[in-house]
Design a protein around this motif. Structure first.
Motif, PDB file in Angstrom:
ATOM      1  N   ILE A 155       0.842  -1.203   0.000  1.00 16.80           N
ATOM      2  CA  ILE A 155       0.000   0.000   0.000  1.00 16.80           C
ATOM      3  C   ILE A 155       0.880   1.258   0.000  1.00 16.80           C
ATOM      4  CG2 ILE A 155      -0.426   0.460   2.477  1.00 16.80           C
ATOM      5  CD1 ILE A 155      -3.431   0.187   0.366  1.00 16.80           C
ATOM      6  N   LYS A 156       2.056   1.165   0.634  1.00 22.47           N
ATOM      7  CA  LYS A 156       2.962   2.322   0.618  1.00 22.47           C
ATOM      8  C   LYS A 156       3.495   2.555  -0.810  1.00 22.47           C
ATOM      9  CE  LYS A 156       6.449   4.850   3.037  1.00 22.47           C
ATOM     10  NZ  LYS A 156       7.627   4.908   3.869  1.00 22.47           N
ATOM     11  N   LEU A 157       3.804   1.461  -1.505  1.00 22.88           N
ATOM     12  CA  LEU A 157       4.252   1.594  -2.898  1.00 22.88           C
ATOM     13  C   LEU A 157       3.131   2.166  -3.771  1.00 22.88           C
ATOM     14  CD1 LEU A 157       6.251  -1.747  -3.166  1.00 22.88           C
ATOM     15  CD2 LEU A 157       7.227   0.536  -3.516  1.00 22.88           C
ATOM     16  N   SER A 158       1.891   1.745  -3.491  1.00 22.06           N
ATOM     17  CA  SER A 158       0.717   2.260  -4.206  1.00 22.06           C
ATOM     18  C   SER A 158       0.601   3.769  -4.059  1.00 22.06           C
ATOM     19  CB  SER A 158      -0.548   1.684  -3.564  1.00 22.06           C
ATOM     20  OG  SER A 158      -1.094   0.728  -4.380  1.00 22.06           O
ATOM     21  N   TYR A 159       0.802   4.185  -2.803  1.00 28.12           N
ATOM     22  CA  TYR A 159       0.632   5.591  -2.447  1.00 28.12           C
ATOM     23  C   TYR A 159       1.718   6.438  -3.134  1.00 28.12           C
ATOM     24  CZ  TYR A 159       1.611   9.362   0.987  1.00 28.12           C
ATOM     25  OH  TYR A 159       1.905  10.547   1.591  1.00 28.12           O
ATOM     26  N   VAL A 160       2.946   5.927  -3.144  1.00 28.57           N
ATOM     27  CA  VAL A 160       4.062   6.626  -3.806  1.00 28.57           C
ATOM     28  C   VAL A 160       3.809   6.691  -5.316  1.00 28.57           C
ATOM     29  CG1 VAL A 160       6.513   6.347  -4.407  1.00 28.57           C
ATOM     30  CG2 VAL A 160       5.790   6.120  -2.029  1.00 28.57           C
ATOM     31  N   ASN A 161       3.358   5.557  -5.861  1.00 31.12           N
ATOM     32  CA  ASN A 161       3.033   5.437  -7.282  1.00 31.12           C
ATOM     33  C   ASN A 161       1.989   6.481  -7.689  1.00 31.12           C
ATOM     34  OD1 ASN A 161       3.027   4.209  -9.796  1.00 31.12           O
ATOM     35  ND2 ASN A 161       2.565   2.178  -9.009  1.00 31.12           N
ATOM     36  N   ALA A 162       0.924   6.605  -6.881  1.00 34.02           N
ATOM     37  CA  ALA A 162      -0.159   7.550  -7.177  1.00 34.02           C
ATOM     38  C   ALA A 162       0.330   8.995  -7.042  1.00 34.02           C
ATOM     39  CB  ALA A 162      -1.330   7.307  -6.230  1.00 34.02           C
ATOM     40  N   ASN A 163       1.113   9.272  -5.994  1.00 32.98           N
ATOM     41  CA  ASN A 163       1.632  10.634  -5.804  1.00 32.98           C
ATOM     42  C   ASN A 163       2.489  11.076  -6.976  1.00 32.98           C
ATOM     43  OD1 ASN A 163       0.425  11.245  -3.405  1.00 32.98           O
ATOM     44  ND2 ASN A 163       2.178  10.705  -2.121  1.00 32.98           N
ATOM     45  N   LEU A 164       3.411  10.208  -7.391  1.00 33.70           N
ATOM     46  CA  LEU A 164       4.330  10.587  -8.469  1.00 33.70           C
ATOM     47  C   LEU A 164       3.591  10.771  -9.795  1.00 33.70           C
ATOM     48  CD1 LEU A 164       7.432   8.406  -7.524  1.00 33.70           C
ATOM     49  CD2 LEU A 164       7.251  10.882  -7.350  1.00 33.70           C
ATOM     50  N   GLN A 165       2.490  10.033  -9.980  1.00 30.86           N
ATOM     51  CA  GLN A 165       1.693  10.196 -11.205  1.00 30.86           C
ATOM     52  C   GLN A 165       0.605  11.269 -11.038  1.00 30.86           C
ATOM     53  OE1 GLN A 165       0.461   6.535 -13.363  1.00 30.86           O
ATOM     54  NE2 GLN A 165       1.518   5.452 -11.734  1.00 30.86           N
ATOM     55  N   GLN A 166       0.539  11.842  -9.812  1.00 32.02           N
ATOM     56  CA  GLN A 166      -0.424  12.914  -9.500  1.00 32.02           C
ATOM     57  C   GLN A 166      -1.879  12.476  -9.700  1.00 32.02           C
ATOM     58  OE1 GLN A 166       1.125  16.225 -11.839  1.00 32.02           O
ATOM     59  NE2 GLN A 166       2.448  16.794 -10.160  1.00 32.02           N
ATOM     60  N   HIS A 167      -2.199  11.305  -9.163  1.00 37.13           N
ATOM     61  CA  HIS A 167      -3.580  10.823  -9.218  1.00 37.13           C
ATOM     62  C   HIS A 167      -4.242  10.978  -7.846  1.00 37.13           C
ATOM     63  CE1 HIS A 167      -3.435   9.313 -13.227  1.00 37.13           C
ATOM     64  NE2 HIS A 167      -2.540   8.384 -12.991  1.00 37.13           N
ATOM     65  N   PRO A 168      -5.493  11.489  -7.810  1.00 37.03           N
ATOM     66  CA  PRO A 168      -6.198  11.606  -6.529  1.00 37.03           C
ATOM     67  C   PRO A 168      -6.763  10.248  -6.084  1.00 37.03           C
ATOM     68  CG  PRO A 168      -7.558  12.485  -8.308  1.00 37.03           C
ATOM     69  CD  PRO A 168      -6.282  12.015  -8.928  1.00 37.03           C
ATOM     70  N   ILE A 169      -5.975   9.498  -5.352  1.00 38.38           N
ATOM     71  CA  ILE A 169      -6.420   8.176  -4.889  1.00 38.38           C
ATOM     72  C   ILE A 169      -6.344   8.140  -3.363  1.00 38.38           C
ATOM     73  CG2 ILE A 169      -6.040   5.676  -5.031  1.00 38.38           C
ATOM     74  CD1 ILE A 169      -4.591   6.100  -7.688  1.00 38.38           C
ATOM     75  N   GLN A 170      -7.400   7.617  -2.741  1.00 40.08           N
ATOM     76  CA  GLN A 170      -7.394   7.413  -1.290  1.00 40.08           C
ATOM     77  C   GLN A 170      -7.014   5.966  -1.033  1.00 40.08           C
ATOM     78  OE1 GLN A 170     -11.454   8.330  -0.049  1.00 40.08           O
ATOM     79  NE2 GLN A 170     -10.568   9.701   1.455  1.00 40.08           N
ATOM     80  N   PHE A 171      -6.108   5.752  -0.086  1.00 39.95           N
ATOM     81  CA  PHE A 171      -5.705   4.379   0.220  1.00 39.95           C
ATOM     82  C   PHE A 171      -6.081   3.986   1.638  1.00 39.95           C
ATOM     83  CE2 PHE A 171      -2.787   5.546  -3.229  1.00 39.95           C
ATOM     84  CZ  PHE A 171      -3.015   4.474  -4.079  1.00 39.95           C
ATOM     85  N   PHE A 172      -6.494   2.736   1.794  1.00 40.40           N
ATOM     86  CA  PHE A 172      -6.810   2.179   3.109  1.00 40.40           C
ATOM     87  C   PHE A 172      -6.001   0.906   3.299  1.00 40.40           C
ATOM     88  CE2 PHE A 172     -10.437   4.683   1.797  1.00 40.40           C
ATOM     89  CZ  PHE A 172     -10.762   5.393   2.939  1.00 40.40           C
ATOM     90  N   ASN A 173      -5.253   0.863   4.397  1.00 41.03           N
ATOM     91  CA  ASN A 173      -4.443  -0.311   4.708  1.00 41.03           C
ATOM     92  C   ASN A 173      -5.256  -1.200   5.658  1.00 41.03           C
ATOM     93  OD1 ASN A 173      -1.209  -0.786   6.378  1.00 41.03           O
ATOM     94  ND2 ASN A 173      -2.365  -2.139   5.059  1.00 41.03           N
ATOM     95  N   GLN A 174      -6.038  -2.103   5.088  1.00 32.07           N
ATOM     96  CA  GLN A 174      -6.882  -2.968   5.920  1.00 32.07           C
ATOM     97  C   GLN A 174      -7.266  -4.231   5.151  1.00 32.07           C
ATOM     98  OE1 GLN A 174     -10.833  -0.415   5.894  1.00 32.07           O
ATOM     99  NE2 GLN A 174     -11.378  -2.567   5.911  1.00 32.07           N
ATOM    100  N   ASP A 175      -7.875  -5.167   5.856  1.00 37.00           N
ATOM    101  CA  ASP A 175      -8.445  -6.359   5.229  1.00 37.00           C
ATOM    102  C   ASP A 175      -9.704  -5.891   4.495  1.00 37.00           C
ATOM    103  OD1 ASP A 175      -9.874  -8.618   4.611  1.00 37.00           O
ATOM    104  OD2 ASP A 175      -9.677  -9.566   6.578  1.00 37.00           O
ATOM    105  N   SER A 176      -9.722  -6.056   3.175  1.00 32.38           N
ATOM    106  CA  SER A 176     -10.839  -5.545   2.364  1.00 32.38           C
ATOM    107  C   SER A 176     -12.149  -6.267   2.639  1.00 32.38           C
ATOM    108  CB  SER A 176     -10.522  -5.706   0.879  1.00 32.38           C
ATOM    109  OG  SER A 176      -9.303  -5.111   0.593  1.00 32.38           O
ATOM    110  N   LEU A 177     -12.068  -7.419   3.309  1.00 35.98           N
ATOM    111  CA  LEU A 177     -13.301  -8.167   3.567  1.00 35.98           C
ATOM    112  C   LEU A 177     -13.916  -7.813   4.921  1.00 35.98           C
ATOM    113  CD1 LEU A 177     -12.165 -11.553   1.994  1.00 35.98           C
ATOM    114  CD2 LEU A 177     -13.550  -9.762   0.950  1.00 35.98           C
ATOM    115  N   GLU A 178     -13.226  -6.957   5.696  1.00 38.81           N
ATOM    116  CA  GLU A 178     -13.831  -6.373   6.904  1.00 38.81           C
ATOM    117  C   GLU A 178     -14.756  -5.236   6.438  1.00 38.81           C
ATOM    118  OE1 GLU A 178     -13.413  -7.267  10.082  1.00 38.81           O
ATOM    119  OE2 GLU A 178     -11.746  -8.689   9.891  1.00 38.81           O
ATOM    120  N   SER A 179     -15.434  -4.562   7.384  1.00 45.02           N
ATOM    121  CA  SER A 179     -16.325  -3.446   6.988  1.00 45.02           C
ATOM    122  C   SER A 179     -15.528  -2.330   6.328  1.00 45.02           C
ATOM    123  CB  SER A 179     -17.015  -2.878   8.228  1.00 45.02           C
ATOM    124  OG  SER A 179     -17.767  -3.897   8.832  1.00 45.02           O
TER     125      SER A 179
END
Length: 327
Positions: A155-179
């Motif tokens: 998720i940290k690599l995702s966040y860096v990837n999005a920042n450098l490409q200047q994309h507005p993406i929100q990231f959540f570091n969690q089990d996607s099958l929880e609420s």
């Protein structure tokens, strides 16, 4: 010899990641996330580095100007560095979606989604490569995105990837099958994690829960995605070819029939995958809702090897014809 923009950038990502890796005694992927942060912020954020290392990093960073690179050049160069890091740490859930598949899904999303602004969700975002590939393919459209992953390095690599490409993406570091406490999306794209989900208690809250033993995680990801997409929204999943052949397939069948209309099933070329067992397809669904009609016929395609340009052109024409008749 002149190097391409992607090679230039990769060289800087790679060399600076190796410098950080050596000094901080961390993994290459962790160091890559750190160097990506430095490049984005335009300063060296790791306080524990020696003066000499800081000088070496600065010298490398000064060789590039990020504004001179396109989003796709940035994505591809980070992807190359991530692939290098993953080869050191082979874990089955750390496989990156091949570029050819990402580009194809980006093309399909662009065809299916006729809105100028939409919200995109990837519940198994990994390093963000599939998500940003799809966003980069949306011509003149405003895309806001959400990515979720349980793995903190990815998720940290995702966040860096999005920042450098200047994309507005929100990231959540969690089990996607929880609420999930997120806004409903117009579109879901995901390379589904395949295997059993270990948390039976959590799985019991899903309609697709297995009658006994563990439930398939990829089934639960489909259900969670359908819950978090708007009525009439589209879902593009990369699934194993044998999706409907398992002992839990009847539950999946019932669920899909109840909540969605199947739009398409595109079998990907065998040549992309290591062996037949690993082969996958793109499965396209639309969530049912008021005024949402199923297609006259489902788009069924067996894709040729993507290096066979003439055959690929024929398939893309077939997809175009299907759109005219069904959309």
């Amino acid at each position: 010899m002149n190097s391409t923009p992607v090679e230039e950038l990769f060289t800087v990502f790679n060399e600076t990641a190796m410098i950080i890796q050596e000094e901080l005694a961390c993994t290459y992927l962790e160091a890559l996330a750190e160097t990506g942060e430095n490049i984005f912020h335009g300063s060296i954020l790791q306080e524990e580095l020696s003066e000499l290392t800081v000088k070496r990093l600065r010298k490398n960073y000064e060789t590039i100007q990020m504004e001179n690179y396109s989003k796709e050049e940035i994505r591809k160069s980070i992807q190359l560095a991530i692939l290098k890091g993953m080869n050191e740490l082979i874990q089955p859930n750390h496989q990156m979606t091949p570029d050819a598949i990402g580009l194809l899904i980006g093309y399909l999303v662009d065809k299916f989604v006729q809105k100028n602004e939409f919200r995109l969700l990837d519940p198994a975002v990994g390093t963000g490569n599939l998500l940003t590939t799809v966003i980069n393919q949306q011509q003149n459209k405003m895309v806001e995105a959400t990515g979720i992953d349980i793995d903190d390095i990815l998720i940290k690599l995702s966040y860096v990837n999005a920042n450098l490409q200047q994309h507005p993406i929100q990231f959540f570091n969690q089990d996607s099958l929880e609420s999930l406490f997120i806004e409903k999306a117009d579109v879901v794209v995901s390379d589904l994690p395949v295997g059993y989900y270990p948390n039976d208690l959590r799985a019991s809250e899903y309609e697709m829960k297995a009658d006994q033993g563990h439930t398939f995680a990829h089934h639960l990801f489909i259900e969670q995605s359908v819950r978090h997409v708007k009525e009439g929204g589209y879902l593009f999943f990369i699934v194993p070819n044998g999706l409907f052949e398992s002992e839990q397939a009847s539950k999946l069948h019932e669920y899909i029939k109840k909540y969605t209309n199947i739009q398409g099933f595109l079998q990907l070329p065998q040549s992309i995958f290591k062996n037949e067992k690993a082969a996958k397809s793109i499965f396209i669904l639309q969530k049912k809702g008021e005024g949402v009609k199923p297609p006259k016929q489902v788009l069924l395609v067996h894709l040729p090897s993507l290096s066979k340009t003439v055959e690929v052109e024929k398939i893309l024409n077939k997809i175009d014809i299907w759109f005219k008749e069904n959309k």
